[in-house]
Design a protein around this motif. Structure first.
Motif, short mmCIF file in Angstrom:
data_model
loop_
_atom_site.label_atom_id
_atom_site.label_comp_id
_atom_site.label_asym_id
_atom_site.label_seq_id
_atom_site.Cartn_x
_atom_site.Cartn_y
_atom_site.Cartn_z
N UNK A 13 0.83 -1.21 0.00
CA UNK A 13 0.00 0.00 0.00
C UNK A 13 0.87 1.26 0.00
N UNK A 14 1.90 1.26 0.83
CA UNK A 14 2.78 2.43 0.93
C UNK A 14 3.59 2.63 -0.36
N UNK A 15 3.97 1.53 -0.99
CA UNK A 15 4.71 1.61 -2.25
C UNK A 15 3.83 2.25 -3.33
N UNK A 16 2.58 1.79 -3.42
CA UNK A 16 1.65 2.34 -4.41
C UNK A 16 1.41 3.82 -4.13
N UNK A 21 2.27 9.49 -5.50
CA UNK A 21 2.80 10.80 -5.09
C UNK A 21 3.82 11.30 -6.13
N UNK A 22 4.59 10.37 -6.67
CA UNK A 22 5.58 10.73 -7.70
C UNK A 22 4.87 11.28 -8.94
N UNK A 23 3.76 10.67 -9.30
CA UNK A 23 2.97 11.16 -10.44
C UNK A 23 2.45 12.56 -10.14
N UNK A 24 1.99 12.76 -8.90
CA UNK A 24 1.47 14.08 -8.51
C UNK A 24 2.57 15.14 -8.55
N UNK A 40 -2.48 -13.26 -7.00
CA UNK A 40 -3.58 -12.91 -6.11
C UNK A 40 -4.31 -11.65 -6.54
N UNK A 41 -3.93 -11.09 -7.73
CA UNK A 41 -4.70 -9.98 -8.28
C UNK A 41 -4.19 -8.60 -7.95
N UNK A 42 -2.96 -8.50 -7.43
CA UNK A 42 -2.39 -7.18 -7.20
C UNK A 42 -1.81 -6.64 -8.50
N UNK A 43 -1.92 -5.33 -8.73
CA UNK A 43 -1.32 -4.75 -9.92
C UNK A 43 0.20 -4.83 -9.85
N UNK A 106 12.35 2.58 -17.26
CA UNK A 106 11.20 1.85 -16.70
C UNK A 106 11.60 1.24 -15.37
N UNK A 107 10.74 1.41 -14.36
CA UNK A 107 11.01 0.86 -13.03
C UNK A 107 9.79 0.04 -12.58
N UNK A 108 10.04 -1.23 -12.26
CA UNK A 108 8.98 -2.10 -11.70
C UNK A 108 9.39 -2.42 -10.26
N UNK A 109 8.85 -1.67 -9.28
CA UNK A 109 9.36 -1.76 -7.91
C UNK A 109 9.05 -3.06 -7.19
N UNK A 110 8.01 -3.79 -7.64
CA UNK A 110 7.74 -5.10 -7.04
C UNK A 110 7.18 -6.06 -8.07
N UNK A 111 7.98 -7.05 -8.42
CA UNK A 111 7.54 -8.09 -9.36
C UNK A 111 6.69 -9.15 -8.63
#
Ligand code: CXA
Ligand code: ZN
Length: 319
Positions: A13-16, A21-24, A40-43, A106-111
């Motif tokens: 949740x905090x990562x998202x 916030x970075x987009x903002x 399990x359906x997480x983005x 491109x950064x994928x912070x959690x695979x």
């Protein structure tokens, strides 16, 4: 959630929230998109960083992936550090601005968000490594080049290095595969270089992992020289030990071998801090180390990005 002493780490949740916030804060430099869903359906979030970020410009692309292994939470902080450096730094650091203007990052912070959440769900670490399919698949043994070829993974579902029932059986590796495959534009793979972040041991690793040989089909002596030279140059900056990954141990189905063989992407693994640890304790350094151990890689990442248009330039060749 993380136990006390570890509150500085970002849960999912905090990562998202950090990504939003970075987009903002940097709307003109970043674009956030999901490359699909975990088991399990997480983005699975991917942040693109570049000038004119909404346009696919004809610029070399660089991929950073983090947290293939659930318990390796420091790597999520590393991906967030890269995002912060290349967004907050854009306005004040000329080198950073030049790299962001001339590349698409491109950064994928959690695979593996399911595994990461499972590891902390009880408030006590579970030392979980794999994804959350059945007894778990090791994403870093599930990639489709030389999958299960060479004793570098396990066929036993309970094993920590279970390769899965087939290559790319994990939704998480499928989604990253599909994203990378989608970056073939006009017959040319736009992603030129990649770092997959892990903990721990303080190493810089490069392909192939499935064989002890320095050269093998699809990887000739010159290319091996490029991998080693760039790897050594980065290691000189962060103090990690550079080596071909099979010098550590044989692995099959790793992300680096697939990235190189399928797309000729100069793909490395960085194993972060600590250098040594007693068993699983090494995976859980307290949050007091996050700032120093992520910033430690700033100059290696900058060098990597600077050569990402043409890695062979590191040995004086042109592309
Ligand atoms: N992070 S780790 O402890 O799992 N080590 C990694 C090391 C590794 C990474 C990439 C290719 C070969 C070996 C692993 O996947 O085994
Ligand atoms: Zn790992």
């Amino acid at each position: 959630d993380f136990p006390s002493g570890y509150a500085g780490y970002h849960n999912h949740r905090e990562m998202v929230a950090e990504l939003n916030q970075t987009v903002a804060d940097h709307g003109s430099l970043v674009k956030l998109s999901s490359i699909g869903k975990s088991h399990e359906g997480r983005d699975l979030w991917a942040l693109k960083i570049s000038d004119n970020v909404a346009t696919d410009e004809n610029e070399p692309e660089v991929l950073f992936t983090c947290n293939q292994h659930a318990r390796e939470h420091l790597t999520v902080e590393m991906c967030l550090r890269i995002i912060k450096q290349y967004t907050d730094g854009y306005a004040t650091n000329a080198n950073i601005k030049n790299l962001v203007d001339s590349r698409e990052i491109w950064v994928i912070p959690s695979v593996n968000p399911d595994g990461a959440e499972y590891d902390i769900a009880t408030g006590q670490f579970r030392a979980w490594r794999k994804n959350r399919q059945g007894q778990g698949t090791d994403p870093n043994r599930n990639w489709g080049y030389q999958w299960g070829c060479c004793g570098g993974s396990s066929g036993s579902p309970s094993s920590e290095t279970y390769r899965g029932p087939s290559a790319f059986s994990a939704p998480e590796t499928q989604r990253v595969r599909d994203f990378v495959n989608s970056r073939v534009v006009g017959g040319t793979q736009q992603i030129k270089t990649h770092i997959d972040w892990h903990t721990y041991s303080e190493l810089i690793l490069w392909p192939y992992g499935y064989t002890y040989n320095d050269t093998a089909p699809g990887l000739d002596a010159t290319q091996a020289n490029v991998f080693a030279t760039l790897g050594r140059r980065m290691a000189a900056l962060n103090g990690y030990t550079p080596e071909q990954s099979s010098d550590l141990y044989i692995t099959d189905g790793s992300v680096n071998d697939w990235m190189w063989n399928a797309h000729k992407i100069w793909s490395y693994t960085f194993e972060m801090y600590p250098k040594t640890g007693s068993g699983t304790s090494g995976f859980y350094p307290r949050d007091t180390v996050i700032a120093a151990q992520t910033a430690r890689n700033d100059s290696a990442v900058e060098l990597f990005l600077s050569y990402s248009d043409c890695a062979p330039r590191i040995i004086g060749r042109t592309c």
